[in-house]
Scaffold this active site. Structure first.
Site, PDB file in Angstrom:
ATOM      1  N   HIS A  81       0.704  -1.302   0.501  1.00  0.00           N
ATOM      2  CA  HIS A  81      -0.636  -0.280   0.434  1.00  0.00           C
ATOM      3  C   HIS A  81       1.002   1.306  -0.381  1.00  0.00           C
ATOM      4  O   HIS A  81       1.803   1.199   0.536  1.00  0.00           O
ATOM      5  CB  HIS A  81      -0.917  -0.304   1.249  1.00  0.00           C
ATOM      6  CG  HIS A  81      -1.771   1.034   1.485  1.00  0.00           C
ATOM      7  ND1 HIS A  81      -1.656   1.903   1.844  1.00  0.00           N
ATOM      8  CD2 HIS A  81      -3.461   0.811   1.023  1.00  0.00           C
ATOM      9  CE1 HIS A  81      -2.544   3.262   1.582  1.00  0.00           C
ATOM     10  NE2 HIS A  81      -4.153   2.077   1.315  1.00  0.00           N
ATOM     11  N   ASP A 157       3.161  -4.728   8.136  1.00  0.00           N
ATOM     12  CA  ASP A 157       1.612  -3.268   7.364  1.00  0.00           C
ATOM     13  C   ASP A 157       0.588  -4.434   8.119  1.00  0.00           C
ATOM     14  O   ASP A 157       0.774  -5.395   7.034  1.00  0.00           O
ATOM     15  CB  ASP A 157       1.656  -2.892   6.098  1.00  0.00           C
ATOM     16  CG  ASP A 157       0.449  -2.281   5.897  1.00  0.00           C
ATOM     17  OD1 ASP A 157      -0.505  -2.645   6.698  1.00  0.00           O
ATOM     18  OD2 ASP A 157       0.643  -1.596   4.904  1.00  0.00           O
ATOM     19  N   GLN A 160      -4.534  -4.454   6.616  1.00  0.00           N
ATOM     20  CA  GLN A 160      -5.537  -6.011   6.106  1.00  0.00           C
ATOM     21  C   GLN A 160      -5.122  -7.504   7.275  1.00  0.00           C
ATOM     22  O   GLN A 160      -6.456  -7.777   7.039  1.00  0.00           O
ATOM     23  CB  GLN A 160      -5.312  -5.810   4.533  1.00  0.00           C
ATOM     24  CG  GLN A 160      -5.913  -6.556   3.485  1.00  0.00           C
ATOM     25  CD  GLN A 160      -7.612  -5.696   3.735  1.00  0.00           C
ATOM     26  OE1 GLN A 160      -7.388  -4.620   3.598  1.00  0.00           O
ATOM     27  NE2 GLN A 160      -8.744  -6.691   3.107  1.00  0.00           N
ATOM     28  N   LYS A 183     -10.711  -0.700   9.878  1.00  0.00           N
ATOM     29  CA  LYS A 183     -10.620  -2.161   8.826  1.00  0.00           C
ATOM     30  C   LYS A 183     -11.636  -3.153  10.109  1.00  0.00           C
ATOM     31  O   LYS A 183     -11.336  -3.733   9.805  1.00  0.00           O
ATOM     32  CB  LYS A 183     -10.262  -2.564   8.562  1.00  0.00           C
ATOM     33  CG  LYS A 183      -9.364  -2.027   7.212  1.00  0.00           C
ATOM     34  CD  LYS A 183      -8.191  -2.705   6.393  1.00  0.00           C
ATOM     35  CE  LYS A 183      -8.175  -1.250   4.854  1.00  0.00           C
ATOM     36  NZ  LYS A 183      -7.691  -1.453   3.666  1.00  0.00           N
ATOM     37  N   CYS A 325      -4.715   2.834  -3.556  1.00  0.00           N
ATOM     38  CA  CYS A 325      -3.619   3.295  -2.824  1.00  0.00           C
ATOM     39  C   CYS A 325      -2.190   1.871  -2.433  1.00  0.00           C
ATOM     40  O   CYS A 325      -1.896   1.719  -2.202  1.00  0.00           O
ATOM     41  CB  CYS A 325      -3.906   3.806  -1.321  1.00  0.00           C
ATOM     42  SG  CYS A 325      -5.185   4.651  -1.168  1.00  0.00           S
TER      43      CYS A 325
END
Lengths: 368, 146
Positions: A81, A157, A160, A183, A325
């Site tokens: 991302h 990261d 998600q 999220k 993104c």
């Protein structure tokens, strides 16, 4: 959040009155909730940020500037991302660090063939645990080990990943992870950076101001202990409490149940959409549901994703259209934009069928 | 909720399926590139201006039906017009998209086929799709300014 606003809303960490103490307890309670959720060793390793992007910027800015110099190598992947690309580009422009990239296989997984060579001499390996475009789940534990074998820190990261899977930072042997509240059924405006205590302690502060200091004099300042050191100014108090409630909700459901539900719905979606539409639909990312989540970026009958999402909206089907993104990844896919349907714990198989029917209705307009 | 028939008029779909004046013009034609950073749509405008007239215009790029059909219709509308007429048309179109207050002096400017894009106003998210080509044209015009 509403109950807190009505009964306990006060500034934290500064006042002696009872309301302020309640607010502080609630805020720190949310931190402990998040700590348990990701199996972090210590609550003060959980830093509240504005979002996952700020958490990754914090690492790049604070850890990066203290530990990287001209010519040092940071390894990223092609499925990142922008939040895990741009802060490193900014650092590259400032310090002259070198960025290396782990490529993808044709089915949208990381191609680890040359990973040892890419990591050779690297100081950091920053990668996604789950692609927000492809749904791909990466082998985080293996990647952390590879990073450590090369003497690099492992930055994840997990924005998600965390809402959809069991997260265990100790089992991963991670050094930093970033994720956000919005999220995982929580409010916007808050995210988390978790980092190893020793690393966080050794880092300079990120933002300066109230709350993050031990002392301020005319000739300088000293920083507060963790986590306050990285939480300058009045934090998102209400949002932290909302995030804690969202985490409690997910814990009640059980993250293994959430994951199983997504495996089931992914299997159904892949099967039913490809059976119904054949070559008319291209679903990006892995076909093996064990290594993917229920996030499906797709192309359909040459209809532009914008037009597709407009038509689907008329059927109350919400899909995101665009580059998600992740423009470098979109260029690799050869698609300037895709439509993305994301299934979560509140969706069921019937809604896959609703999506499929809505896709057919788009053909009625753009059928050419 | 406004119906899709307001948005996807037949003439729009026709220009999307069969875009007019696609291509490039060699320098010294003016050239501008416009991006919609939110969605990845991209429009290139090539403009051949001589003696204050648009002799030729070509567009390239990719995007959704609204951005591409708007670009296609725009090329037909500005070709052969004077720069003054083109500027008035840009203003008239932007005011139809409700992003500019209509100057009374431009009220008489004819939009022709472009009026089919009127329905876009009911879908505010798509206005930026419709005006992308026009913003890019404006950028190209600045290069031709004497």
């Amino acid at each position: 959040m509403v109950r807190f606003m009505e009964t306990s809303y006060a500034p934290i960490n500064r006042s002696a009155y009872r309301l302020a103490a309640e607010a502080t307890d609630a805020f720190e309670g949310a931190r402990s909730t998040v700590q348990r959720f990701i199996n972090a060793p210590k609550a003060h390793e959980v830093i509240f940020t504005k979002n996952a992007s700020e958490a990754l910027n914090l690492v790049a800015h604070s850890w990066g500037r203290a530990n990287l110099a001209h010519g040092d190598v940071v390894v990223l992947t092609h499925m990142e991302h922008h939040a895990n690309i741009v802060p490193w580009h900014m650092l590259a422009a400032e310090l002259g660090i070198e960025l290396r990239w782990v490529p993808l296989t044709t089915d949208g997984q990381l191609d680890l063939t040359d990973l040892p060579a890419l990591l050779d001499g690297a100081k950091a390996f920053s990668f996604t645990a789950m692609s927000n475009v492809l749904g791909t789940i990466t082998p985080v534990r293996q990647l952390c080990r590879a990073a450590h074998d090369a003497g690099a820190v492992a930055i994840i990261d997990a924005c998600q990943y965390v809402p959809h899977n069991i997260t265990d930072v100790q089992a991963w042997d991670a050094d930093f992870i970033a994720f956000s509240s919005h999220k995982l059924c929580g409010p916007s405006g808050i995210g988390v950076l978790w980092g190893r205590e020793a690393l966080l302690d050794a880092m300079p502060p990120f933002l300066g101001g109230g709350n993050m200091i031990a002392d301020v004099r005319l000739d300088g300042f000293t920083t507060a202990e963790l986590p306050a050191k990285f939480e300058a100014g009045t934090p998102p108090i209400i949002e932290a409490i909302g995030m804690g409630a969202a985490v409690d909700f997910l814990q009640c459901l059980g993250m293994h149940n959430v994951r199983q539900h997504e495996i089931d719905i992914s299997a159904y979606a892949l099967k039913s959409l490809t059976e119904r539409f054949g070559d008319d639909i291209t679903i990006h990312g892995p076909t093996n549901v064990e290594v993917r989540g229920a996030t499906f970026s797709f192309a359909f009958r040459g209809i532009h994703p914008h037009d597709l999402s407009q038509v689907l909206d008329q059927r109350n089907v919400c899909v995101r259209a665009g580059h998600h993104c992740a423009k470098p990844l979109m260029r690799i896919l050869g698609a300037p934009a895709t439509a993305r349907a994301s299934f979560y714990l509140y969706n069921d198989e019937h809604e896959v069928d609703v999506l499929a029917d809505a896709l057919d209705s788009a053909t009625d307009i753009f059928g050419f | 909720m406004p119906g899709l028939e307001d948005l996807y008029r037949e003439i729009i779909l026709d220009h999307y399926r069969t875009p007019r004046n696609r291509g490039e013009l060699a320098p010294p034609a003016a050239h501008a590139v416009g991006h919609n950073p939110l969605c990845g749509d991209e429009i290139e405008v090539y403009l051949d201006v001589a003696d204050g007239m648009v002799n030729d215009i070509k567009v390239g790029g990719q995007g959704c039906s609204i951005s591409q059909s708007s670009a296609s219709m725009m090329t037909q509308a500005v070709k052969g017009k004077s720069l003054e007429e083109v500027r008035a048309l840009v203003h008239r179109f932007r005011s139809m998209m409700s992003i500019e207050e209509l100057d009374e002096s431009a009220a008489e400017v004819k939009l022709g086929d472009l009026e089919a894009l009127q329905g876009v106003v009911k879908f505010p998210v798509r206005i930026k799709c419709a005006v992308l080509a026009w913003n890019t044209l404006t950028e190209a015009l600045t290069q031709t300014a004497p």
